[in-house]
Design a protein around this motif. Structure first.
Motif, PDB file in Angstrom:
ATOM      1  N   UNK A   1      12.449   1.040  -3.463  1.00 59.21           N
ATOM      2  CA  UNK A   1      11.734   0.541  -4.637  1.00 59.21           C
ATOM      3  C   UNK A   1      10.918  -0.698  -4.272  1.00 59.21           C
ATOM      4  N   UNK A   2      11.519  -1.595  -3.490  1.00 61.94           N
ATOM      5  CA  UNK A   2      10.767  -2.771  -3.045  1.00 61.94           C
ATOM      6  C   UNK A   2       9.552  -2.355  -2.220  1.00 61.94           C
ATOM      7  N   UNK A   3       9.741  -1.431  -1.288  1.00 60.85           N
ATOM      8  CA  UNK A   3       8.645  -0.998  -0.418  1.00 60.85           C
ATOM      9  C   UNK A   3       7.531  -0.342  -1.234  1.00 60.85           C
ATOM     10  N   UNK A   4       7.893   0.455  -2.226  1.00 64.41           N
ATOM     11  CA  UNK A   4       6.878   1.077  -3.081  1.00 64.41           C
ATOM     12  C   UNK A   4       6.133   0.021  -3.896  1.00 64.41           C
ATOM     13  N   UNK A   5       6.871  -0.918  -4.468  1.00 64.33           N
ATOM     14  CA  UNK A   5       6.231  -2.000  -5.212  1.00 64.33           C
ATOM     15  C   UNK A   5       5.272  -2.771  -4.308  1.00 64.33           C
ATOM     16  N   UNK A   6       5.726  -3.096  -3.122  1.00 63.58           N
ATOM     17  CA  UNK A   6       4.898  -3.855  -2.187  1.00 63.58           C
ATOM     18  C   UNK A   6       3.642  -3.082  -1.814  1.00 63.58           C
ATOM     19  N   UNK A   7       3.799  -1.801  -1.582  1.00 62.77           N
ATOM     20  CA  UNK A   7       2.652  -0.951  -1.228  1.00 62.77           C
ATOM     21  C   UNK A   7       1.619  -0.957  -2.357  1.00 62.77           C
ATOM     22  N   UNK A   8       2.081  -0.816  -3.574  1.00 63.26           N
ATOM     23  CA  UNK A   8       1.170  -0.814  -4.716  1.00 63.26           C
ATOM     24  C   UNK A   8       0.560  -2.193  -4.920  1.00 63.26           C
ATOM     25  N   UNK A   9       1.378  -3.228  -4.865  1.00 61.28           N
ATOM     26  CA  UNK A   9       0.911  -4.587  -5.121  1.00 61.28           C
ATOM     27  C   UNK A   9      -0.109  -5.040  -4.079  1.00 61.28           C
ATOM     28  N   UNK A  10       0.151  -4.773  -2.801  1.00 60.55           N
ATOM     29  CA  UNK A  10      -0.762  -5.234  -1.755  1.00 60.55           C
ATOM     30  C   UNK A  10      -2.025  -4.395  -1.678  1.00 60.55           C
TER      31      UNK A  10
END
Length: 75
Positions: free
Chosen positions: A56-65
């Motif tokens: 979930x963190x990695x997906x959030x980071x991918x979307x956010x960045x």
């Protein structure tokens, strides 16, 4: 009352395995210790909640960045 649990262990052995490994072990990932993540994948029955949190963190980071890239390509 109890809700039902999500079948995380099953997902990390089947449907989510490739996506999770790509995001958590991919070359662009600079936040995670890859050897530790690989060990988590060896025992998904013990580590499903940890893997899910990391995913979930990695997906959030991918979307956010990549937010600017995502919004600039929208019609």
């Amino acid at each position: 009352k109890h809700g039902f649990g999500a079948p995380l262990e099953y997902w990390f052995r089947k449907e989510l395995r490739d996506l999770a490994q790509q995001l958590l072990l991919g070359g662009a990932n600079k936040y995670f210790n890859k050897k530790f993540i690989q060990k988590l994948f060896l025992a998904p029955h013990k580590n499903a909640h940890k893997l899910f949190s990391l995913l979930i963190f990695a997906l959030w980071h991918e979307i956010y960045t990549n937010y600017d890239n995502i919004t600039s390509t929208s019609p």
